[in-house]
Scaffold this active site. Structure first.
Site: not given
Ligand SMILES: CC(C)(COP(=O)(O)OP(=O)(O)OC[C@H]1O[C@@H](n2cnc3c(N)ncnc32)[C@H](O)[C@@H]1OP(=O)(O)O)[C@@H](O)C(=O)NCCC(=O)NCCS
Length: 207
Positions: A143, A134
């Protein structure tokens, strides 16, 4: 049967096409990135965005189904300013309060719940099993990935992306153009233009 032009023939486009058919539309695609493709799955790709702009008489209803929030926002604005209408598409299994406000071009997928007095702006993706409680306010071209849960009164700024399974405490404010990592727990306000991850979240990147 009502016709709907979908811009963007990628994975998200296919899911939106499936949803549009459930909502009673006959679907065709337009896509600039696949100039040589004529089909995606069994659906026809009739041309590029420019082709669509020239066919508003045939396809007055159009929706942009591109996952990238900024691109979706820009192309949707282009279509709307050229006179196209963007419907709201709501999956039959979703529950949307009659007191919620949902603006044009927003898609609401299976089993999502949008509760009373929530406001969702244009071109948002409210993905599978999302909960918008709510009084939440969800900005333009946000998104919410599958299974995101927004507690009551959460405000999300335009163009932000919440990763799958992330949750917010009540009354949280998230700035525009920010990213919340998958499975994160947001218990403090998040500024604009940052990427945060974890439970509770910490800032990982500043744009
Ligand atoms: C947050 C996100 C966008 C970051 O992606 P990125 O820019 O490529 O970053 P990286 O994968 O290089 O990760 C960077 C750091 O964050 C950490 N990290 C990334 N995602 C994380 C998460 N969800 N939870 C905890 N830590 C996370 C990595 O371990 C890394 O840590 P470090 O710096 O200590 O090595 C991605 O990990 C994510 O969570 N995307 C969401 C995917 C999703 O929901 N998709 C559904 C679509 S419908």
């Amino acid at each position: 049967m009502k016709k709907l032009a979908i811009v963007g023939a990628s994975g998200h486009g296919k899911v939106v096409a499936d949803l549009a058919e459930l909502c009673g539309y006959q679907v065709v695609f337009f896509d600039d990135t696949y100039p040589n493709k004529t089909n995606v799955e069994h659906w026809q790709i009739l041309g590029t965005l420019t082709d669509l702009l020239n066919r508003i008489g045939d396809y007055p209803n159009a929706i942009v189904a591109i996952g990238n929030n900024s691109i979706r926002c820009k192309l949707s604005n282009d279509l709307l300013s050229n006179g196209f209408k963007a419907p709201v598409l709501t999956h039959p299994s979703a529950t949307v309060s009659k007191y919620a406000t949902i603006k044009e071009g927003t898609v609401i997928f299976a089993h999502a719940v949008v509760n009373a007095f929530a406001k969702i702006e244009t071109n948002c993706i409210i993905n599978t099993s999302v909960i918008v409680e709510h009084d939440c306010v969800v900005g333009n071209s946000v998104h919410l990935s599958p299974s995101v849960a927004l507690a009551g009164g959460t405000k999300i700024g335009e163009l932000s992306w919440l990763g799958i399974g992330s949750v917010t405490k009540q009354l949280i404010e998230i700035g525009s153009n920010s990213i919340i990592g998958a499975n994160s727990t947001v218990i403090n306000n998040i500024p604009a233009n940052v990427t945060v991850v974890g439970s509770p979240t910490v800032i990982k990147k500043i744009k």
